[in-house]
Write a protein that holds these residues in place. Structure first.
Motif, short mmCIF file in Angstrom:
data_model
loop_
_atom_site.label_atom_id
_atom_site.label_comp_id
_atom_site.label_asym_id
_atom_site.label_seq_id
_atom_site.Cartn_x
_atom_site.Cartn_y
_atom_site.Cartn_z
N GLN A 1 0.83 -1.20 0.00
CA GLN A 1 0.00 0.00 0.00
C GLN A 1 0.86 1.26 0.00
N ALA A 2 1.88 1.29 0.88
CA ALA A 2 2.77 2.46 0.95
C ALA A 2 3.52 2.65 -0.35
N PHE A 3 4.02 1.54 -0.93
CA PHE A 3 4.76 1.62 -2.19
C PHE A 3 3.84 2.09 -3.31
N GLU B 1 2.16 6.27 -7.20
CA GLU B 1 1.13 7.16 -7.75
C GLU B 1 1.62 8.60 -7.78
N ILE B 2 2.33 9.00 -6.74
CA ILE B 2 2.89 10.36 -6.69
C ILE B 2 3.99 10.50 -7.74
N GLY C 1 17.93 -7.93 -3.63
CA GLY C 1 17.20 -7.04 -2.73
C GLY C 1 16.66 -5.88 -3.53
N GLY C 2 15.74 -5.13 -2.96
CA GLY C 2 15.18 -3.96 -3.64
C GLY C 2 14.05 -4.32 -4.58
N VAL C 3 13.73 -3.40 -5.50
CA VAL C 3 12.62 -3.60 -6.44
C VAL C 3 13.01 -3.16 -7.84
#
Length: 177
Positions: A124-126, A131-132, A150-152
């Motif tokens: 949700q936070a991500f 969106e921003i 690790g990471g995205v």
């Protein structure tokens, strides 16, 4: 793929324009997705690629399989694709149609690859941060890829945001060479 997309773009644009005029974007979305899934079948793709199969037989086969999805304007669209020998463009047309639809509705489909499972709160936070960053609402699909370390890794249309350790190591390797 880009050649297919170039040939598919006028068809996708025409279908999207008609869907907007008639307020039937969701119906067209379902229809195109179904027809594309039919073409994804190995048996059907073999038939489509067979030069011995007449266009009339191919159209009848597709109409029989698609039934209610191939009525009215969708049926006419299917006839047009078969008559022009462009049935193989249907998956690309579907993809482009969905991109036009997403742009019109103000959202973007985002593929997020992570090395580890994200909690619902983290998703949700991500999602809110994306969106921003992208200035659009997003539809997020999260997949796991342990090779990221690790990471995205985020793919939104033609935009890629690599925040993975694997990506950082590759960048560092190029810098050192």
């Amino acid at each position: 793929m880009s050649e297919l997309a170039t040939m598919a773009r006028p068809y996708a644009a025409a279908v999207f324009k008609r869907a907007k005029e008639t307020g039937s974007a969701e119906q067209w979305s379902e229809t195109l997705a179904f027809m594309s899934s039919v073409l994804g079948s190995e048996e059907i793709s073999t038939v489509i690629d067979n030069p011995k199969i007449s266009k009339k037989s191919l159209l009848q086969l597709m109409q029989d399989i698609c039934q209610s999805y191939a009525e009215g304007e969708a049926g006419n669209f299917l006839k047009l694709l078969v008559a022009n020998g462009r049935l193989n463009l249907l998956p690309s047309i579907t993809e482009l149609f969905e991109a036009f639809k997403a742009d019109e509705e103000g959202y973007v489909d985002v593929e997020v690859c992570t090395a580890y499972e994200l909690s619902e709160e983290a998703k949700q936070a991500f999602s809110e941060k994306l969106e921003i960053t992208l200035s659009k609402k997003i539809h997020m699909n999260v997949t796991l890829d342990p090779s990221l370390i690790g990471g995205v890794l985020v793919r939104a249309g033609d935009r890629v945001i690599d925040g993975s350790i694997r990506g950082q190591l590759q960048h560092m390797q190029k810098s050192l060479q």
